[in-house]
Design a protein around this motif. Structure first.
Motif, PDB file in Angstrom:
ATOM      1  N   LYS A  42       0.830  -1.207   0.000  1.00  0.00           N
ATOM      2  CA  LYS A  42       0.000   0.000   0.000  1.00  0.00           C
ATOM      3  C   LYS A  42       0.867   1.262   0.000  1.00  0.00           C
ATOM      4  O   LYS A  42       0.462   2.303  -0.510  1.00  0.00           O
ATOM      5  CB  LYS A  42      -0.912  -0.017   1.231  1.00  0.00           C
ATOM      6  N   GLY A  43       2.065   1.190   0.549  1.00  0.00           N
ATOM      7  CA  GLY A  43       2.993   2.322   0.526  1.00  0.00           C
ATOM      8  C   GLY A  43       3.872   2.346  -0.705  1.00  0.00           C
ATOM      9  O   GLY A  43       4.227   3.413  -1.205  1.00  0.00           O
ATOM     10  N   ALA A  44       4.230   1.166  -1.216  1.00  0.00           N
ATOM     11  CA  ALA A  44       5.131   1.092  -2.373  1.00  0.00           C
ATOM     12  C   ALA A  44       4.445   1.496  -3.677  1.00  0.00           C
ATOM     13  O   ALA A  44       5.060   2.161  -4.518  1.00  0.00           O
ATOM     14  CB  ALA A  44       5.703  -0.320  -2.495  1.00  0.00           C
ATOM     15  N   LEU A  45       3.202   1.116  -3.853  1.00  0.00           N
ATOM     16  CA  LEU A  45       2.503   1.408  -5.109  1.00  0.00           C
ATOM     17  C   LEU A  45       2.410   2.906  -5.419  1.00  0.00           C
ATOM     18  O   LEU A  45       2.682   3.306  -6.557  1.00  0.00           O
ATOM     19  CB  LEU A  45       1.125   0.755  -5.125  1.00  0.00           C
ATOM     20  N   PRO A  46       2.051   3.747  -4.447  1.00  0.00           N
ATOM     21  CA  PRO A  46       2.015   5.182  -4.758  1.00  0.00           C
ATOM     22  C   PRO A  46       3.381   5.731  -5.171  1.00  0.00           C
ATOM     23  O   PRO A  46       3.463   6.603  -6.032  1.00  0.00           O
ATOM     24  CB  PRO A  46       1.542   5.836  -3.454  1.00  0.00           C
ATOM     25  N   VAL A  47       4.441   5.204  -4.561  1.00  0.00           N
ATOM     26  CA  VAL A  47       5.786   5.638  -4.946  1.00  0.00           C
ATOM     27  C   VAL A  47       6.046   5.274  -6.403  1.00  0.00           C
ATOM     28  O   VAL A  47       6.530   6.093  -7.187  1.00  0.00           O
ATOM     29  CB  VAL A  47       6.862   4.994  -4.042  1.00  0.00           C
ATOM     30  N   LEU A  48       5.716   4.052  -6.762  1.00  0.00           N
ATOM     31  CA  LEU A  48       5.940   3.606  -8.135  1.00  0.00           C
ATOM     32  C   LEU A  48       5.150   4.440  -9.132  1.00  0.00           C
ATOM     33  O   LEU A  48       5.661   4.790 -10.201  1.00  0.00           O
ATOM     34  CB  LEU A  48       5.604   2.115  -8.265  1.00  0.00           C
ATOM     35  N   VAL A  49       3.921   4.797  -8.773  1.00  0.00           N
ATOM     36  CA  VAL A  49       3.112   5.653  -9.647  1.00  0.00           C
ATOM     37  C   VAL A  49       3.765   7.031  -9.765  1.00  0.00           C
ATOM     38  O   VAL A  49       3.919   7.564 -10.868  1.00  0.00           O
ATOM     39  CB  VAL A  49       1.656   5.772  -9.139  1.00  0.00           C
ATOM     40  N   GLY A  50       4.160   7.601  -8.642  1.00  0.00           N
ATOM     41  CA  GLY A  50       4.797   8.916  -8.660  1.00  0.00           C
ATOM     42  C   GLY A  50       6.082   8.926  -9.468  1.00  0.00           C
ATOM     43  O   GLY A  50       6.333   9.847 -10.246  1.00  0.00           O
ATOM     44  N   LEU A  51       6.882   7.890  -9.287  1.00  0.00           N
ATOM     45  CA  LEU A  51       8.139   7.817 -10.028  1.00  0.00           C
ATOM     46  C   LEU A  51       7.885   7.564 -11.516  1.00  0.00           C
ATOM     47  O   LEU A  51       8.630   8.061 -12.366  1.00  0.00           O
ATOM     48  CB  LEU A  51       9.049   6.743  -9.439  1.00  0.00           C
ATOM     49  N   ALA A  52       6.831   6.812 -11.835  1.00  0.00           N
ATOM     50  CA  ALA A  52       6.482   6.577 -13.246  1.00  0.00           C
ATOM     51  C   ALA A  52       6.072   7.886 -13.917  1.00  0.00           C
ATOM     52  O   ALA A  52       6.289   8.071 -15.113  1.00  0.00           O
ATOM     53  CB  ALA A  52       5.357   5.550 -13.353  1.00  0.00           C
ATOM     54  N   LEU A  53       5.506   8.779 -13.129  1.00  0.00           N
ATOM     55  CA  LEU A  53       5.145  10.103 -13.644  1.00  0.00           C
ATOM     56  C   LEU A  53       6.352  11.038 -13.629  1.00  0.00           C
ATOM     57  O   LEU A  53       6.224  12.217 -13.933  1.00  0.00           O
ATOM     58  CB  LEU A  53       4.004  10.698 -12.823  1.00  0.00           C
ATOM     59  N   ASP A  54       7.514  10.476 -13.247  1.00  0.00           N
ATOM     60  CA  ASP A  54       8.791  11.185 -13.250  1.00  0.00           C
ATOM     61  C   ASP A  54       8.800  12.364 -12.293  1.00  0.00           C
ATOM     62  O   ASP A  54       9.305  13.436 -12.616  1.00  0.00           O
ATOM     63  CB  ASP A  54       9.149  11.628 -14.665  1.00  0.00           C
ATOM     64  N   THR A  55       8.244  12.160 -11.110  1.00  0.00           N
ATOM     65  CA  THR A  55       8.260  13.226 -10.136  1.00  0.00           C
ATOM     66  C   THR A  55       8.404  12.661  -8.725  1.00  0.00           C
ATOM     67  O   THR A  55       7.484  12.051  -8.196  1.00  0.00           O
ATOM     68  CB  THR A  55       7.013  14.128 -10.245  1.00  0.00           C
ATOM     69  N   ARG A  56       9.566  12.843  -8.143  1.00  0.00           N
ATOM     70  CA  ARG A  56       9.819  12.373  -6.775  1.00  0.00           C
ATOM     71  C   ARG A  56       8.934  13.125  -5.773  1.00  0.00           C
ATOM     72  O   ARG A  56       8.366  12.499  -4.879  1.00  0.00           O
ATOM     73  CB  ARG A  56      11.299  12.522  -6.448  1.00  0.00           C
ATOM     74  N   PRO A  57       8.773  14.449  -5.906  1.00  0.00           N
ATOM     75  CA  PRO A  57       7.831  15.134  -4.997  1.00  0.00           C
ATOM     76  C   PRO A  57       6.406  14.570  -5.121  1.00  0.00           C
ATOM     77  O   PRO A  57       5.703  14.433  -4.122  1.00  0.00           O
ATOM     78  CB  PRO A  57       7.890  16.596  -5.435  1.00  0.00           C
ATOM     79  N   GLY A  58       6.011  14.238  -6.336  1.00  0.00           N
ATOM     80  CA  GLY A  58       4.687  13.638  -6.526  1.00  0.00           C
ATOM     81  C   GLY A  58       4.584  12.293  -5.833  1.00  0.00           C
ATOM     82  O   GLY A  58       3.536  11.956  -5.256  1.00  0.00           O
TER      83      GLY A  58
END
Length: 173
Positions: A42-58
């Motif tokens: 549940k914590g890892a998936l949002p990170v992967l989505v944010g990084l896929a959008l190429d934004t670490r702040p996201g």
């Protein structure tokens, strides 16, 4: 969901918390580990989505939403977990070396003291220190401090029980 699938109302058992430590205490280590893994995902998936959008702040913003949703789920009258596993999954994705080192620290503290909550408190304090040592940008350290502070606030009752020597053992069933 895991406890309910086993016919147990986890909110009425052990510490009353729906997290991995209480599930392990009530149903056994295997079921607690399953809850930990699901919460970490549940914590890892949002990170992967944010990084896929190429934004670490996201990625951090999405992690914040996941952690807050875990701690205060509207579907459970805003009574949720403490966020350690959800943060752990997110940080494992963002800071794998620091997270693996802190997992080892958690295992050692839990093994020595028998208190999962003490291990959680130690790693929550250690996370911002660990990433600061690695030299991540200041905004990221501040963000992690804010998230860790929220996790610590959710542990106030555990801290009081630890001080009063009334904290439940991770192994008591």
């Amino acid at each position: 969901m895991v406890a309910r699938s086993r016919g147990v109302n986890i909110l009425a058992q052990g510490s009353g918390n729906p997290g991995a430590s209480n599930v392990a205490r009530v149903l056994g280590t295997r079921w607690g580990a399953l809850v930990f893994v699901l919460d970490a995902i549940k914590g890892a998936l949002p990170v992967l989505v944010g990084l896929a959008l190429d934004t670490r702040p996201g990625a951090y913003m999405l992690v914040s939403a996941a952690v807050l949703g875990h701690m205060f789920p509207a579907t459970r009258k805003f009574r949720g977990g403490k966020g350690v596993a959800t943060m752990g999954g997110a940080m494992l994705t963002l800071h794998p070396l620091t997270s693996i080192a802190l997992l080892v620290v958690w295992l050692i503290v839990r093994q020595i003291t028998g208190k999962a909550s003490l291990g959680s408190l130690v790693i929550t304090v250690g996370l911002p220190v660990g990433i600061a040592i690695l030299g991540v940008p200041a905004w990221e350290i501040v963000y992690v401090i804010a998230l860790c502070s929220l996790v610590l606030v959710r542990h106030v009752d555990n801290i009081k029980r630890l001080i009063g020597r009334r904290e439940l053992s991770a192994n008591s069933r």
